[in-house]
Design a protein around this motif. Structure first.
Motif, PDB file in Angstrom:
ATOM      1  N   LEU A  89       0.822  -1.214   0.000  1.00  0.00           N
ATOM      2  CA  LEU A  89       0.000   0.000   0.000  1.00  0.00           C
ATOM      3  C   LEU A  89       0.856   1.265   0.000  1.00  0.00           C
ATOM      4  O   LEU A  89       0.369   2.346  -0.276  1.00  0.00           O
ATOM      5  CB  LEU A  89      -0.932   0.023   1.220  1.00  0.00           C
ATOM      6  CG  LEU A  89      -1.962  -1.100   1.312  1.00  0.00           C
ATOM      7  CD1 LEU A  89      -2.894  -0.872   2.495  1.00  0.00           C
ATOM      8  CD2 LEU A  89      -2.790  -1.202   0.033  1.00  0.00           C
ATOM      9  N   TYR A  97       2.841   9.577  -4.320  1.00  0.00           N
ATOM     10  CA  TYR A  97       2.761   9.989  -2.909  1.00  0.00           C
ATOM     11  C   TYR A  97       1.776  11.148  -2.821  1.00  0.00           C
ATOM     12  O   TYR A  97       1.991  12.213  -3.383  1.00  0.00           O
ATOM     13  CB  TYR A  97       4.155  10.400  -2.440  1.00  0.00           C
ATOM     14  CG  TYR A  97       4.321  10.501  -0.939  1.00  0.00           C
ATOM     15  CD1 TYR A  97       5.051   9.557  -0.230  1.00  0.00           C
ATOM     16  CD2 TYR A  97       3.773  11.559  -0.230  1.00  0.00           C
ATOM     17  CE1 TYR A  97       5.219   9.656   1.146  1.00  0.00           C
ATOM     18  CE2 TYR A  97       3.932  11.663   1.142  1.00  0.00           C
ATOM     19  CZ  TYR A  97       4.663  10.707   1.816  1.00  0.00           C
ATOM     20  OH  TYR A  97       4.821  10.830   3.173  1.00  0.00           O
ATOM     21  N   ILE A  98       0.684  10.938  -2.124  1.00  0.00           N
ATOM     22  CA  ILE A  98      -0.376  11.955  -2.034  1.00  0.00           C
ATOM     23  C   ILE A  98      -0.115  12.851  -0.819  1.00  0.00           C
ATOM     24  O   ILE A  98       0.259  12.363   0.250  1.00  0.00           O
ATOM     25  CB  ILE A  98      -1.748  11.256  -1.920  1.00  0.00           C
ATOM     26  CG1 ILE A  98      -2.023  10.433  -3.192  1.00  0.00           C
ATOM     27  CG2 ILE A  98      -2.865  12.265  -1.674  1.00  0.00           C
ATOM     28  CD1 ILE A  98      -3.094   9.388  -3.037  1.00  0.00           C
ATOM     29  N   TYR A 250      -2.327  15.336   7.268  1.00  0.00           N
ATOM     30  CA  TYR A 250      -2.954  15.346   5.938  1.00  0.00           C
ATOM     31  C   TYR A 250      -4.342  15.968   6.022  1.00  0.00           C
ATOM     32  O   TYR A 250      -5.049  15.783   7.014  1.00  0.00           O
ATOM     33  CB  TYR A 250      -3.078  13.914   5.410  1.00  0.00           C
ATOM     34  CG  TYR A 250      -1.752  13.279   5.061  1.00  0.00           C
ATOM     35  CD1 TYR A 250      -1.379  13.076   3.742  1.00  0.00           C
ATOM     36  CD2 TYR A 250      -0.859  12.883   6.050  1.00  0.00           C
ATOM     37  CE1 TYR A 250      -0.158  12.492   3.414  1.00  0.00           C
ATOM     38  CE2 TYR A 250       0.358  12.306   5.738  1.00  0.00           C
ATOM     39  CZ  TYR A 250       0.699  12.119   4.421  1.00  0.00           C
ATOM     40  OH  TYR A 250       1.910  11.556   4.102  1.00  0.00           O
ATOM     41  N   ILE A 258      -5.931   8.977  -0.553  1.00  0.00           N
ATOM     42  CA  ILE A 258      -5.071   7.875  -0.087  1.00  0.00           C
ATOM     43  C   ILE A 258      -5.903   6.611   0.134  1.00  0.00           C
ATOM     44  O   ILE A 258      -5.518   5.507  -0.260  1.00  0.00           O
ATOM     45  CB  ILE A 258      -4.324   8.293   1.206  1.00  0.00           C
ATOM     46  CG1 ILE A 258      -3.235   9.317   0.865  1.00  0.00           C
ATOM     47  CG2 ILE A 258      -3.719   7.084   1.922  1.00  0.00           C
ATOM     48  CD1 ILE A 258      -2.592   9.991   2.072  1.00  0.00           C
ATOM     49  N   PRO A 286      -2.299   8.521   7.340  1.00  0.00           N
ATOM     50  CA  PRO A 286      -2.486   7.453   6.348  1.00  0.00           C
ATOM     51  C   PRO A 286      -2.339   6.053   6.927  1.00  0.00           C
ATOM     52  O   PRO A 286      -3.064   5.143   6.531  1.00  0.00           O
ATOM     53  CB  PRO A 286      -1.372   7.714   5.326  1.00  0.00           C
ATOM     54  CG  PRO A 286      -1.040   9.150   5.463  1.00  0.00           C
ATOM     55  CD  PRO A 286      -1.288   9.507   6.902  1.00  0.00           C
TER      56      PRO A 286
END
Ligand code: ADE
Length: 407
Positions: A89, A97-98, A250, A258, A286
């Motif tokens: 994952l 890469y978010i 995030y 993600i 994440p």
């Protein structure tokens, strides 16, 4: 990951003045604060290329099903057989890469410049709360540079030979990732100074009056240090990192993306609203998002449901006592104790920890940060206090103002 070719044994980075090398004390002067270095660069064509998913070569497609690897794990097709192993994952390239856009821009430029010079990337310090992707970013950097990444953590480097063994075995251009680098002991740190600056190990051979110092050249390498406590790093160590970068929590959009990406890798049919529901409950992290998604997948599998909507997310995460804002049983116990026994607070940390049977450090570092971030809890000089938002989230009526003050 491929090992970089030996022609990367490139010129060393600018050596520091002699006085700077090896002397920890001398370096205490004029130290830079963590986070001072980064300046957000404009989006250059270089980093646009690295950050653009469509620019990736097909053979490095991270969304492609996992192939059998040396551990023998392979891609699967049904419920019982995960299509990608847990590690699958993680994004493999910068373009996948978010979030963390500033960090990605800075690193994309550094990677591109390093590649064009054929040198090792400058040492990188990544800091920020746990679960935000520091290890993942180190692996991404290695992939971008086409080198191997050796992973260790400071508590594992107890004896001098532990760190020496790692350093002498590095190939040119490779990354050495040290997690929890603030926990590095003094001796290991002193070994690292000349290694980081001049790719040199200063080793003491022999004992007593016959002891001699021998210098050993090692391959140019990149140290990637990770810490949740940048302030605990000694100045001499911190000053030897060329790039010092903070990872931020995030936002909801990034977390939703993600979750959707992870669902794709796990071959789940997850509705957008369902992804948003997981994103809302993952505490901005994440790692937790992916963990919750797996729990949702379990319930979907047991229910025989192929399409996952928000109701199923609610059902699955309620089962694990995770509420609509990501609070879990420990969070609610703390808030409820404050409300029921202390009229909402303030109450001292130690008293709360004793009443909950928790260790106060755990309460302070694991439970409280997310409640503080949500604005459900406040740290006041007189102790912890539930905020009106916290009261309302737990379904408690607003506190009456008994001060007699007119609104
Ligand atoms: N999985 C975990 N962290 C991620 C990130 N930042 N971007 C994409 N997928 C992730």
């Amino acid at each position: 990951m491929a090992i970089v070719s030996s022609d990367m044994g490139a010129p060393r980075r600018g050596s520091a003045p002699a006085g700077k090398r090896g002397s920890a004390q001398a370096d205490e002067r004029g130290s830079a604060q963590a986070g001072e270095l980064p300046v957000t660069p404009a989006r250059s064509p270089v980093n646009r290329r690295l950050l653009d998913p469509s620019a990736l070569a097909a053979d490095s497609d991270p969304l492609a099903p996992a192939k059998a690897d040396e551990t023998g794990e392979a891609s699967g097709t049904g419920w019982g057989e995960p299509p990608a192993r847990e590690d699958g994952l993680r994004p493999k390239r910068l373009a996948d890469y978010i979030g963390q856009s500033e960090l990605k821009q800075v690193l994309a430029i550094a990677v591109e410049a390093t590649r064009s010079r054929g040198e090792a990337l400058d040492h990188v310090l990544l800091y920020g709360p746990p679960g935000l992707g520091k290890t993942t970013m180190a692996l991404v950097l290695a992939e971008e540079l086409g080198v191997r990444c050796r992973i260790t953590s400071a508590p594992a480097l107890e004896r001098p030979r532990d760190i020496v063994g790692l350093l002498v075995n590095l190939q040119p251009g490779e990354l050495l990732f040290i997690d929890e680098i603030h926990r590095l002991n003094r001796v290991a740190e002193e070994i690292l100074y000349p290694a980081m600056e001049d790719f040199r190990l200063d080793l003491t051979v022999g004992k007593g009056s016959s002891a001699r110092t021998r210098s050993l050249q090692i391959a140019p390498f990149t140290l990637v240090g990770a810490t949740t406590r940048a302030g605990s790093l000694s100045s001499p160590l911190r000053d030897r990192f060329g790039l010092i970068q903070r990872l931020e929590f995030y936002n909801l959009d990034d977390l939703q993306a993600i979750v959707q990406r992870a669902a794709g890798l796990l071959q789940l049919d997850l509705e957008q609203q369902a992804a948003l529901e997981v994103a809302r409950r993952c505490r901005g992290t994440p790692r937790i998002a992916n963990r919750l998604l797996r729990r949702v997948r379990d319930v979907a599998a047991v229910n025989g449901q192929l399409r996952i909507g928000p109701e199923l997310v609610h059902e699955a995460l309620s089962l694990h006592s995770v509420d609509s804002r990501g609070l879990d049983a420990s969070d609610r116990r703390l808030m409820t104790l404050l409300l029921e026994s202390y009229g909402g607070g303030p109450a001292g940390l130690d008293a709360l920890a004793a009443a909950l049977g928790e260790d106060s450090t755990t309460l302070e570092t694991v439970v409280e940060p997310y409640l503080l971030q949500l604005g459900f809890l406040q740290r006041t000089p007189r102790g912890r206090q539930v905020t009106p938002a916290g009261r309302s989230h737990l379904g408690w009526p607003a506190q009456l103002d008994l001060s007699g003050a007119q609104p």
